[in-house]
Write an enzyme that holds these catalytic residues in place. Structure first.
Site, PDB file in Angstrom:
ATOM      1  N   HIS A  65       0.837  -1.193   0.000  1.00  0.00           N
ATOM      2  CA  HIS A  65       0.000   0.000   0.000  1.00  0.00           C
ATOM      3  C   HIS A  65       0.869   1.239   0.000  1.00  0.00           C
ATOM      4  CE1 HIS A  65       0.847  -0.949   4.224  1.00  0.00           C
ATOM      5  NE2 HIS A  65       0.807   0.371   4.453  1.00  0.00           N
ATOM      6  N   CYS A 203       1.940   3.597  11.751  1.00  0.00           N
ATOM      7  CA  CYS A 203       2.909   3.107  10.783  1.00  0.00           C
ATOM      8  C   CYS A 203       3.205   4.235   9.801  1.00  0.00           C
ATOM      9  CB  CYS A 203       2.386   1.864  10.055  1.00  0.00           C
ATOM     10  SG  CYS A 203       0.992   2.169   8.942  1.00  0.00           S
TER      11      CYS A 203
END
Length: 691
Positions: A65, A203
């Site tokens: 991603h 993250c």
């Protein structure tokens, strides 16, 4: 979510064997749907995110991603692999692949939906349904979370059995027995209070791992029965702070993150476990057990220091060497702006007022508005003040990298002492490491609860500054100062072959990782010499900057003379690389190295070595730590300096063209690389011309 994934974005037979090929196959579906405008640019962004941390998860899941300017709207593509594809998960290949694409400026609503998917991936039933699905449309509906259509209810069949006459109750059934009155011995026990944990997950992209870790921790808390976990997700959609009373009532804290926790001080004074975000996904029960053990032992964090910037990925088992590199890079990264501002101001002062401007009186006492020398003296003196922060900032933020904010005070104190005793750059390095180590040792001491509030603001700064001052003044300061003088004398004595060898080494380091740790080490070595400039240190600075300019300039030239060897995206990057290289921004070559490291990096290193060697051989000097060609007037032997850069650029360009030309099959050309608009319209793509 209805627009984020459709049947056209589902591949139930993903027949690829590498994660790069899998990402390309799914991305091509996005291109075909008009969700991605530039396939190669998007895949480069995916690869950059993958380089930060593998996106494979336990349980057979891969979630590549990224955020990308080449994405028109938040999009999700799903692929299922029969053989599995390695995405770096500890338990092996992934068979369920989700490619998540978010625009660079995605709105919160769409990112929240993507985070919902990330949480679903922790549901075993959801994953089982994906593995058994046979229809792409039904799979897309499952991922979207569409409600299945209810089955029509059938009318009840009439009964044919004759009604039975109820039998009269027996004596035992007619009178119910009274319930016994609870006594203290038989009364139910009050439920035990739950162990309360607050957690933060984050993250680098903030789309997938952040929310999967949150779901995993919450589920582990529910499974434990006597644990309550409340998570603050600091993702791309922003974050909602946990209420102060929730944090205050918590018995422990878990940080599962790969980027710094925002407002970490809110969690000070509690038992804390600090790990990378993947640990929050893969071993949540173990983390809960760890924080409970710490609470039982009475261990608490002092300020935010239990979770330092360099230790936040503790689950990866970093070696001490890796941690040391991170600590040093923390100091260098904060030092560079002072170097750039101070060094360039000093260089401008020399350029305007000549090399005697350093003897000018203070502008606070003598400044003539109409005299050029006064303005030159002003620039030089402001730059000198900024440059004087170089060693203290280096030491302070090395300590910060080790121990967070409590390390700043002793680090800055130690760095200032290093200047006082003429220990220079090496003294700053030592002072930062000592300060960080002292603070970390103090933080391990279990102090009474009444003292915890003053530890980070009074006790730690007081004790650590005293210890660092003692060591720097009386123990190690003088030996380091002697070593600094020896290094300076060695640089000044370099000539002939020795100087050329040093230039080769510095050139190789500058071009090996293009802005990475080795590049920064070479740059920091050169900048450190400017704190007390000598002829030798000025030569080193010149060689380092010249070599650092080579890779982006070489890639720019190569895309100009042999554009057919490069993709359309690389040719566009080549235009920007002219400016980046001329400005001494080595990172301008990273897109080329990421796409073809085995050809670009060796070619860049060869050119950098040539330039470094020639710069040292020509005796070129430089007083400015940055600026590229824009500080050529400040360079000693500027014409030969430009020749050294040009020679290295030509060597790197020739090598990269030769190496790319030796490939068995040339890459597809820019206009046809991603299918582009012509392919999307059903036209035959052009066949690329072999270089």
């Amino acid at each position: 979510m209805s627009e984020m994934i459709t049947a056209d974005l589902v591949d139930l037979d993903l027949s690829t064997d590498t994660k790069e090929a899998a990402a390309r196959a799914l991305a091509e579906r996005m291109v075909a749907q008009g969700r991605v405008t530039d396939l190669d640019g998007f895949l480069a962004d995916v690869a950059a995110r993958e380089a930060q941390m593998p996106t494979g998860l336990d349980g057979g899941i891969g979630i590549p991603h990224c955020r990308s300017e080449h994405v028109t709207e938040p999009t999700l593509a799903f692929g299922r692999s029969a053989d599995g594809i390695d995405f770096g998960a500890p338990d092996g290949p992934a068979d369920l692949i989700f490619l998540i694409a978010a625009p660079a400026g995605a709105d919160d609503a769409h990112l929240t939906i993507l985070s919902s998917l990330a949480r679903q991936l922790m549901d075993e039933d959801f994953k089982a349904a994906l593995r058994s699905a046979t229809d792409a449309g039904a799979t897309a509906a499952l991922i979207r979370g569409d409600e299945p259509e209810p089955e029509p209810e059938s009318a009840p069949e009439p009964t044919t059995e004759p009604e039975s006459t109820p039998e009269p109750p027996t004596d035992s059934e007619s009178t119910p027995e009274p319930e016994p009155t609870p006594t203290p011995e038989t009364a139910p026990a009050a439920p035990a209070a739950k162990f309360k944990i607050v957690a933060v997950t984050s993250c680098p992209t903030g789309i997938a791992h952040t929310y999967m870790a949150a779901e995993s921790l919450e589920k582990a808390g529910r499974d434990a029965g006597d644990v309550e976990v409340m998570v603050e997700t600091q993702g791309s959609a922003g974050f909602t702070r946990l209420a102060p009373e929730v944090i205050a009532g918590a018995d422990g804290v878990i940080f599962a993150h790969d980027v710094p926790v925002r407002e970490k001080d809110r969690f000070a004074g509690k038992p804390t476990v600090d790990v990378g975000v993947k640990a929050g996904i893969n071993r949540p029960a173990e983390l809960i057990g760890e924080v409970r053990e710490k609470a039982a032992r009475g261990e608490t964090s002092s300020g935010a220091a239990s979770a330092t910037p360099v230790d936040r990925a503790g689950d990866t088992g970093d070696s001490y060497g890796t941690k040391l590199r991170k600590w040093l890079m923390s100091g260098v990264s904060y030092m560079v702006p002072f170097v750039a501002a101070g060094g360039l101001l000093i260089a401008l002062g020399f350029a305007i007022g000549g090399y005697t401007i350093n003897k000018a009186p203070s502008v606070a006492e003598h400044f003539v508005w109409t005299q050029t020398d006064s303005w030159a003296a002003l620039l030089f003196q402001v730059g000198s003040v900024a440059f004087a922060f170089l060693v203290p900032v280096l030491a302070g933020f090395i300590a910060y990298g080790m121990a967070d904010r409590p390390g700043l005070v002793p680090g800055f104190v130690g760095g200032s002492i290093a200047l006082t005793i003429n220990a220079g750059f090496l003294g700053g390095l030592a002072a930062g490491l000592i300060a960080g180590g002292v603070v970390m040792a103090i933080q391990k001491v279990n102090v009474p609860a009444v003292l915890r509030g003053i530890m980070p603001v009074v006790v730690i700064p007081l004790i650590s500054s005293a210890v660092v001052g003692f060591l720097m003044f009386l123990v190690i300061g003088k030996p380091i100062a002697s070593l600094q003088r020896a290094l300076t004398d060695w640089l000044n004595s370099l000539s002939g072959a020795n100087a050329i060898i040093l230039g080769v080494i510095l050139g190789l380091m500058m071009c090996f990782d293009l802005g990475g740790p080795l590049n920064k080490v070479a740059y920091a070595f050169a900048v450190g010499g400017l704190a007390n400039p000598t002829e030798g240190s000025l030569k080193v600075m010149a060689a380092v900057m010249a070599a650092g300019m080579v890779p982006p300039l070489a890639m720019a030239l190569a895309t100009t003379v042999r554009g057919r060897l490069f993709t359309r995206t690389e040719r566009e990057n080549g235009k920007a690389a002219w400016v980046l290289g001329a400005s001494f921004i080595t990172e301008g070559a990273i897109p080329f190295a990421a796409a073809d490291p085995l050809r670009v990096i060796p070619a860049s290193m060869a050119g950098g070595a040539v330039t470094g060697a020639l710069s040292m051989a020509f005796g070129c000097t430089l007083r400015a730590p940055h600026g590229g060609i824009f500080v050529v007037p400040l360079i000693g032997n500027p014409f030969l300096y430009l020749i050294a850069i040009a020679a290295g650029v030509c060597v790197s360009t020739a090598l990269v063209v030769i190496l790319k030309g030796m490939r068995k099959s040339a890459p597809e050309g820019g206009a046809d690389r991603a299918g582009d608009a012509t392919a999307q319209k059903g036209q035959e793509p052009k066949i690329p011309v072999a270089a």
